[in-house]
Design an enzyme around this catalytic site. Structure first.
Site, PDB file in Angstrom:
ATOM      1  N   PRO A 142     -11.440 -23.513  -9.552  1.00 51.16           N
ATOM      2  CG  PRO A 142     -10.998 -24.317  -7.397  1.00 51.16           C
ATOM      3  CD  PRO A 142     -11.974 -23.487  -8.180  1.00 51.16           C
ATOM      4  CB  VAL A 143      -8.933 -26.931 -13.465  1.00 51.57           C
ATOM      5  CG1 VAL A 143      -8.984 -28.247 -14.214  1.00 51.57           C
ATOM      6  CG2 VAL A 143      -9.598 -25.830 -14.291  1.00 51.57           C
ATOM      7  N   GLY A 192     -12.246 -29.896  -6.745  1.00 54.25           N
ATOM      8  CA  GLY A 192     -13.373 -30.400  -5.958  1.00 54.25           C
ATOM      9  C   GLY A 192     -14.628 -29.563  -6.078  1.00 54.25           C
ATOM     10  CG  LEU A 193     -14.746 -25.898  -5.684  1.00 58.75           C
ATOM     11  CD1 LEU A 193     -14.429 -24.399  -5.650  1.00 58.75           C
ATOM     12  CD2 LEU A 193     -15.610 -26.270  -4.474  1.00 58.75           C
ATOM     13  CB  SER A 245     -13.842 -27.345 -12.927  1.00 58.23           C
ATOM     14  OG  SER A 245     -12.944 -28.420 -12.805  1.00 58.23           O
ATOM     15  CB  SER A 246     -14.713 -32.187 -15.172  1.00 57.92           C
ATOM     16  OG  SER A 246     -15.283 -32.921 -14.115  1.00 57.92           O
ATOM     17  CB  ALA A 247     -19.865 -31.725 -13.622  1.00 58.25           C
ATOM     18  CB  ALA A 248     -19.346 -26.473 -14.383  1.00 57.95           C
ATOM     19  CG  ASP A 295     -19.307 -33.468  -9.297  1.00 57.90           C
ATOM     20  OD1 ASP A 295     -19.780 -33.828  -8.206  1.00 57.90           O
ATOM     21  OD2 ASP A 295     -18.100 -33.234  -9.474  1.00 57.90           O
TER      22      ASP A 295
HETATM   23  O1  PMV Z   1     -14.732 -34.675  -8.330  1.00 57.59           O
HETATM   24  P1  PMV Z   1     -15.216 -34.128  -7.020  1.00 57.59           P
HETATM   25  O2  PMV Z   1     -14.136 -33.677  -6.140  1.00 57.59           O
HETATM   26  O3  PMV Z   1     -16.291 -33.131  -7.201  1.00 57.59           O
HETATM   27  O4  PMV Z   1     -15.850 -35.344  -6.209  1.00 57.59           O
HETATM   28  C1  PMV Z   1     -17.015 -35.981  -6.610  1.00 57.59           C
HETATM   29  C2  PMV Z   1     -17.689 -36.628  -5.477  1.00 57.59           C
HETATM   30  C3  PMV Z   1     -17.380 -38.095  -5.213  1.00 57.59           C
HETATM   31  O5  PMV Z   1     -18.456 -38.547  -4.409  1.00 57.59           O
HETATM   32  C4  PMV Z   1     -16.087 -38.250  -4.443  1.00 57.59           C
HETATM   33  C5  PMV Z   1     -17.304 -38.908  -6.499  1.00 57.59           C
HETATM   34  C6  PMV Z   1     -18.632 -39.093  -7.205  1.00 57.59           C
HETATM   35  O6  PMV Z   1     -18.583 -39.576  -8.345  1.00 57.59           O
HETATM   36  O7  PMV Z   1     -19.691 -38.812  -6.648  1.00 57.59           O
END
Ligand code: PMV
Length: 293
Positions: free
Chosen positions: A84-85, A88-89, A91-94, A132
């Site tokens: 899911p974009v 919290g999983l 997606s942007s880093a992947a 991430d």
């Molecule tokens: O973007 P998310 O939902 O994967 O959250 C990242 C984790 C945080 O610790 C909240 C932010 C970070 O930069 O580590």
């Protein structure tokens, strides 16, 4: 045409406190983002992305950035994901990691991928800790500290971790939640500093529990982390409902994962099926994953 994938992630323990330099414990998911890149002689960078939320200019900016850093001028990229974009999983880093892998004219080192994905993550999240994209690059389960210097250590589970990953259906902005906690810590350090430090200690303890297979103890740490994050107003009614459903169905521990305020929650289970069913019965998407290495 080159196809590359990169995994999404869950933060088992230590979200938010990781931004303040504490340890985080994060795990790559067995699903993520796929990018197909087709080299072109001219025409610039074109993106075909069901992933891209329509009108979110950051996705195109991130693609251009990755291409520029890799010296690629023209390409057509297709992006696909089952994450899911904004959920919290990771997606942007992947997406950034998979784009690096697909676009690079020759294999890129982890250090170089780390540098480029971090630049892309800054476009999405402002001042990310880097957890991430680090877990997306390395895979498996990692103990992470933002540093400097950044510390990434592999954590090898003695027993597989069975998780239910549940999405609230609500997206949210990581940067807004991170900024909200930062403001709280600055305004009331006596109250919030100890919470941040405790969250980091839970992540350290959790890493040991993963290594020794003490899963009931790990579940207890996850419960405590959820309560602490909720006390910082980082949970939501949906996240609390998922956590309650999971615990009611016998989960060893359950908590929000990632930035909170929506997004996703995780439950650690002995028997994941009844936990997934209880969460689904409340109307949330639930997926069982096993993390074995
Ligand atoms: O973007 P998310 O939902 O994967 O959250 C990242 C984790 C945080 O610790 C909240 C932010 C970070 O930069 O580590």
């Amino acid at each position: 045409m080159r196809t590359a994938t990169a995994p999404g992630k869950v933060i088992l323990l230590g979200e938010h406190s990781v931004v303040f330099g504490e340890t985080a414990l994060a795990a790559a998911l067995p699903f993520g983002v796929t990018v197909r890149a087709e080299a072109r002689a001219s025409g610039g960078v074109e993106l075909v992305a069901p992933l891209a939320p329509k009108g979110d200019p950051r996705v195109m900016e991130a693609v251009r950035l990755v291409a520029r850093e890799l010296g690629v001028e023209s390409t057509r990229l297709e992006v696909d994901t089952d994450l899911p974009v904004g959920g919290g999983l990771g997606s942007s880093a992947a997406f950034a990691v998979a784009a690096c892998r697909a676009l690079a004219p020759q294999p890129v080192s982890n250090d170089e991928m780390n540098r480029i994905a971090f630049l892309a993550e800054q476009l999405f999240h402002g001042t990310p800790s880097g957890v991430d994209h680090s877990v997306s690059i390395h895979g498996g389960i990692i103990r992470f500290r933002r540093g400097p210097p950044v510390q990434v250590e592999r954590v090898v589970p003695k027993r597989p971790l069975r998780l239910v990953v549940a999405f609230t259906g609500k997206t949210r902005q990581t940067s807004a939640n991170v900024a909200a906690l930062r403001k709280r810590v600055e305004e009331d350090p006596a109250r919030y500093r100890p919470i941040v430090e405790r969250l980091g200690a839970l992540a350290e303890g959790g890493a040991s529990d993963v290594e020794t297979g003490a899963l009931a103890a790990l579940g207890g740490l996850m419960d405590e982390a959820h309560a602490l994050l909720a006390s910082c107003e980082l949970s939501s009614p949906e996240l609390d409902a998922i956590v309650a459903a999971a615990k009611g169905a016998g989960a060893l521990g359950a908590k929000l994962t990632g930035a909170g305020g929506g997004g996703s929650a995780i439950a650690l289970c002995d028997d994941a099926a009844p936990v997934a069913a209880a969460i689904a019965a409340r109307g949330f998407g639930a997926r069982i994953v096993e993390l074995a290495s």
